[in-house]
Design an enzyme around this catalytic site. Structure first.
Site, short mmCIF file in Angstrom:
data_model
loop_
_atom_site.label_atom_id
_atom_site.label_comp_id
_atom_site.label_asym_id
_atom_site.label_seq_id
_atom_site.Cartn_x
_atom_site.Cartn_y
_atom_site.Cartn_z
N GLY A 280 57.94 42.45 -33.07
CA GLY A 280 57.83 40.73 -32.22
C GLY A 280 58.79 42.19 -30.76
O GLY A 280 58.13 42.84 -30.81
N SER A 281 59.06 41.13 -29.85
CA SER A 281 59.63 41.46 -29.00
C SER A 281 60.16 42.89 -28.10
O SER A 281 60.23 43.19 -27.49
CB SER A 281 59.74 39.98 -27.80
OG SER A 281 58.94 39.27 -27.60
N THR A 282 61.01 42.52 -29.36
CA THR A 282 61.88 43.79 -29.56
C THR A 282 61.22 45.35 -28.83
O THR A 282 61.67 46.32 -29.01
CB THR A 282 63.38 44.29 -30.49
OG1 THR A 282 62.31 44.02 -32.01
CG2 THR A 282 63.32 43.35 -31.00
N PHE A 283 60.20 45.31 -29.62
CA PHE A 283 59.41 46.11 -29.78
C PHE A 283 58.65 47.04 -28.77
O PHE A 283 58.25 48.28 -28.05
CB PHE A 283 58.16 46.26 -31.07
CG PHE A 283 57.56 47.57 -31.19
CD1 PHE A 283 58.03 48.48 -32.08
CD2 PHE A 283 56.21 48.14 -31.10
CE1 PHE A 283 57.76 49.67 -32.92
CE2 PHE A 283 55.93 49.46 -30.89
CZ PHE A 283 56.25 49.92 -32.40
N THR B 36 59.97 35.50 -26.07
CA THR B 36 60.40 36.51 -27.23
C THR B 36 58.81 35.91 -28.56
O THR B 36 59.23 36.49 -29.38
CB THR B 36 61.43 36.50 -27.98
OG1 THR B 36 61.52 35.18 -28.89
CG2 THR B 36 62.37 35.98 -26.90
#
Lengths: 690, 86
Positions: free
Chosen positions: A300-303, A609
């Site tokens: 998800g958004s961490t990428f 997120t």
């Protein structure tokens, strides 16, 4: 008298002489036979007879080697072996009544089932076996009770037993050993050949009563000592925080990894649920899985940091440049992706802080497929990190040649890709370490029995992005904790940077994204300007709140606030004690109202997120399709929808529709969850419900 | 002369036998000591294990909290004052 004797002997001289000669000849012959026999035995039978003599007088016992110890970075013991007693039966020469008596007494002493033991003893006796294990690796006190009984045919043998003095602490790192002492998990398995050592032999010379009076030994070679990078205290704190979080959020499982980004050393690696390697037989198989290396999840958004880093590194944008977020919607190859909020124009830094999907996709598109793929690989995704544990997976990353036109829109926001927690924390470690990625590792050094270091870790280092880009990204990630989706990750006394992630899991039944199952994560580091630790928290399927900022970021804060003082890291921002903060909130209504307002804003930002993908005929929030597969997407479930809804959804997906009838959808072909590609013709039957 | 030789030979036998039985006796003692050494090593291992169990974090933490201690907070960390040794 003498004269008479002489006269008698003279009268029979021939008889005496012949008798004497006969006796002499017999004795000579007898001696010859004995000598011949001796020579025969010495020269022809020597080897066999010597062996028989040795077997009768000597007893050779294989001595188990002392398995090497596992130590933490402070040299505290995490695993060690202690000699225990194993009991076995040699039924030779015993009758059944003696066997039954033995079984009864042993069963009483050891708490075993007498009937079962009796049956085993009798079977061994009937089969004329000379060896049967009764009980293995007993504590000395218990075994000595049986040995003291001096039961016929019952013998004791020493065997080392592996003990883990901290119980379940670091069990997924240490692993465990099997009944025969071979490593079956974790470092115990990975380094089994080094830790196991080599067996020796003890030769005992015994007298007629069987009592040993002389011995000589070929000493066993002790196993090597492995010094790990983990810190027992940090590991404990990480496990405690994770365990509490898993219980609090009712998550299915969770993972925390603490990494020193400057050296690549893993300071802690915790999974929940966990198991006690001292009682591995009691542990459920799923608790033994090391999710930190084996759990592939969509980040998800961490990428998004990959797309942002690549764009900055290629000088396509600067942190202060403005980007149009198109009021929260973007179409990529017929696929519409929304932001959680209708963002207009934002700076690049703001876009990351607010976790704009549109901005991340636009940057991904500007970077281009090949460059994006290159940076994904540079950050270490799609390949094993090389951590010294068995079972590590490489994650899921398709080669760029197999990307679909819509792939860049998915990958830029952390979909259509699978990573492991250890890959992700290593990638953020590179950002924290001025753009140099140091391979995460668990082994610091290996020493032989004499204490000489025979192996010292020299992890691979490579530059992923320039130092300038890394510093810029660090500043942007700090904005995520200060103004963005991860305010819950703000630390007391230390600056922190990181990124939240909330990903929907794929439902194996429908092969579409589940609306109820999520992976919430936060990965970050602290302090921002001189990062000492990078920490990832991944919570699998939390119940209730499921956003990374709500579920994972608080665990990051808890772990970081506990371990940074322990590491002697000096605070770089103002230290506020918790009681003071509580007092301020409760005593000042205006301040309390402001905090509530901030929390409401934070809640809205946290929704960012989780990328919402497409909508059901314009109804916001409901996901009708999501996952991109080999054919780019899965067929949505259209049943019960109106003609207008179907037309709009299929237009957004780029599907051609052949409709029959009117009313609501009764049947569709292909069925929901089937892989479909852009431009494909689908058939929909409408009708009225009875 | 024959008697003297016989006595020397007999003495030699007696001495050799004494040496042999002494060696056997030392063998028994050696075995006893070897067994004792092994037992003490095992005891040492067991005690070391007990010590490690006793200082495991899950034992230390509750004990420390019972004594009123708590983990260090960020505000407690700072540079040590420099001590001039001149």
């Amino acid at each position: 008298m003498l004269a008479r004797l002489v006269a008698r002997s003279k009268s029979r001289p021939d008889v005496s002489l012949s008798r004497a000669l006969s006796v002499a000849a017999f004795i000579g012959f007898w001696m010859l036979v004995v000598c011949a026999r001796l020579i025969y035995l010495q020269f022809s039978q020597h080897e066999g007879l010597a062996n028989r003599a040795r077997q009768q007088q000597q007893n050779a016992i294989e001595t188990s080697p002392q398995r090497g110890e596992l130590l933490d970075r402070q040299e505290r013991q995490l695993a060690r072996s202690v000699q225990t007693v194993s009991l076995f039966l040699d039924p030779d020469g015993l009758d059944t009544s003696a066997l039954d008596c033995n079984a009864q007494q042993i069963a009483q002493s050891l708490g075993l089932k007498q009937a079962e033991l009796t049956k085993q003893f009798r079977e061994a006796h009937a089969e004329k076996r000379r060896f049967l294990w009764i009980a293995r690796r007993l504590d000395a006190d218990l075994a000595n009770k049986v040995v003291a009984m001096n039961l016929p045919g019952i013998h004791a043998q020493l065997e080392p037993k592996r003990y883990y003095p901290n119980g379940s602490l670091a069990s997924h790192i240490l692993g465990y050993v099997g009944l025969d002492g071979q490593g079956l998990g974790g470092v115990e398995q990975f380094y089994n050949s080094k830790i196991a050592g080599e067996p020796g032999q003890l030769f005992l010379e015994k007298d007629a009563s069987g009592k040993p009076y002389e011995s000589y030994e070929i000493a066993s070679k002790p196993g090597q000592t492995v010094v790990l990078t983990i810190d027992q205290s940090i590991q404990y704190q990480a496990e405690q925080a994770l365990q509490a979080a898993v219980q609090r959020t009712r998550a299915k499982s969770g993972t925390v990894i603490v990494l020193d980004p400057r050296s690549g050393e893993i300071l802690a690696l915790a999974n929940a649920p966990t198991f006690d390697p001292n009682k591995v037989a009691d542990a459920k198989p799923e608790t033994r899985s090391n999710w930190a290396l084996q759990n592939i999840y969509e980040p998800g958004s961490t990428f998004k940091v990959v797309a942002f880093s690549a764009a900055l590194e290629k000088n396509l944008v600067k942190p202060d440049d403005r980007i149009d977020c198109q009021m929260g919607a973007i179409t990529v190859a017929g696929r519409v992706v929304h932001d959680h909020s209708r963002f207009g124009t934002l700076t690049i830094s703001e876009a990351l802080a607010k976790s704009s999907n549109v901005a991340a996709i636009k940057l991904g598109v500007r970077v281009g497929d090949p460059t994006m793929y290159e940076y994904i690989r540079r950050f270490g995704f799609g390949s094993r990190t090389g951590i010294e544990l068995p079972g590590e997976t490489a994650g899921l990353l398709r080669k760029v040649e197999r990307w679909q036109p819509s792939s860049i829109g998915s990958i830029a926001i952390g979909q259509e890709i699978g990573v492991t927690p250890v890959q992700m924390v290593a990638a953020f470690g590179a950002l924290a370490n001025d753009g140099v990625r140091i391979a995460p590792h668990l082994i610091r050094e290996v020493r032989n029995a004499g204490g000489t270091v025979v192996y010292r870790a020299q992890p691979e280092q490579r530059r992923v992005i320039s130092s300038e880009t890394a510093i810029a990204i660090r500043g942007m990630l700090e904005g995520v904790t200060l103004r963005g989706t991860a305010k819950a990750a703000q630390l007391d006394g230390y600056s922190a940077a990181g990124k939240t992630g909330t990903a929907q899991k794929i439902d194996p039944k429908t092969r579409a994204y589940s609306a109820t199952k999520h992976v919430a994560s936060f990965v970050g580091f602290a302090p921002v300007n001189n990062p000492q630790v990078a920490i990832i928290v991944v919570m699998d399927e939390p119940a209730g709140a499921y956003h990374g900022g709500d579920v994972a970021a608080p665990v990051f804060r808890e772990v970081a606030e506990l371990i940074l003082p322990g590491l002697g890291v000096i605070p770089d921002i103002e230290v506020k004690s918790m009681p003071e903060l509580v007092a301020k909130v409760s005593e000042d209504p205006e301040r309390a109202a402001k905090i509530r307002e901030e929390q409401a804003q934070s809640e809205e930002q946290r929704k960012a997120t989780m990328p919402t993908v497409d909508s059901n005929g314009g109804r916001s929030g409901e996901v009708v399709y999501a996952v991109a597969t080999r054919k780019a997407m899965l067929m949505p479930d259209l049943r019960g929808r109106s003609v207008r809804d179907v037309a709009r959804t299929c237009a957004q997906l780029g599907l051609q529709v052949e409709a029959r009838g009117e009313g609501r959808v009764l049947k569709q072909s292909p069925s929901a969850g089937t892989e479909v590609s852009t431009g494909q013709l689908i058939y929909v039957d409408f009708g009225r419900y009875q | 002369m024959l008697l003297f030789c016989g006595l020397v030979l007999a003495g030699g036998f007696v001495f050799a036998a004494k040496q042999h039985f002494a060696a056997v006796q030392f063998g028994y003692e050696n075995e006893t000591l070897r067994t004792e050494r092994k037992r003490l090593i095992e005891e040492n291992q067991r005690l070391a294990l007990e010590k490690e169990r006793a200082i495991a974090p899950d034992k230390l933490e509750p004990a420390a909290r019972k004594l009123g201690l708590q983990p260090a907070r960020p505000g407690q960390i700072g540079n040590k004052p420099r001590i001039d040794t001149d």
